[in-house]
Design an enzyme around this catalytic site. Structure first.
Site, PDB file in Angstrom:
ATOM      1  CB  SER A  40      22.886 -76.252   3.440  1.00 23.87           C
ATOM      2  OG  SER A  40      23.298 -74.844   3.652  1.00 23.87           O
ATOM      3  CE  LYS A  83      20.669 -73.156   5.612  1.00 22.68           C
ATOM      4  NZ  LYS A  83      21.291 -74.255   5.600  1.00 22.68           N
TER       5      LYS A  83
END
Length: 166
Positions: A40, A83
């Site tokens: 990610s 993230k």
């Protein structure tokens, strides 16, 4: 003799507890080494990269838009996610749903942040589970340790246009 052995044993136990407390405080409040997994955050952080995460920013509300953070997963509290902070409380976010055709605006509520992976096509993030409570943030990643070819401070987001204040 028994007294001497007991004295040394209690001293050893005392030192062990003291050093354990110091280590706990260092890892909880200062920071530690983390290995990131998953696609990610590519290309910024690759699968199995080792990074340093500092924890002081979260305690002093020093998390900024564009920072990469480690947080508890809102959908699985036993796992951590890595993230990038796209929005802070009060920010207006253009949220793209998994289908490219549907776009909407969301506001980040008080006490929350909006997190997204750099690899937008392969990231489960705030676009799926919504704003993340600030209390779930564990630390801020700012330095890559491994692989040695990428040793140093992390680069900016390849999706820099996502930080616009429109």
């Amino acid at each position: 003799m028994l007294r001497g052995v007991l004295g040394k044993t209690f001293r050893l136990v005392g030192y062990t507890i003291q050093y354990g407390c110091i280590a706990h405080c260092a890892f909880e409040y200062v920071g530690g080494v983390v290995m990131c997994s998953g696609p990610s955050m590519e290309p910024t952080i690759q699968n199995s990269d080792v990074v340093f995460a500092e924890n002081l920013s979260r305690h002093f509300y020093g998390i900024q838009r564009g920072d990469i953070v480690i947080a508890k997963s809102p959908s699985d509290p036993k796992s951590n996610i890595c993230k990038r902070v796209i929005g802070l409380e009060g920010d207006k976010i253009l949220s793209n749903s998994p289908s490219v055709f549907f776009k909407s605006h969301s506001y980040v509520p008080t006490g929350h942040v909006w997190l997204e992976g750099d690899n937008l096509q392969n990231s489960t993030d705030s676009r799926y589970y919504g704003p993340v409570p600030y209390g779930l943030i564990r630390g801020r990643i700012f330095f890559k340790i491994w692989p040695l070819s990428d040793f140093g401070f992390l680069r900016d987001s390849p999706n820099g246009h996502r930080f616009s204040d429109d």
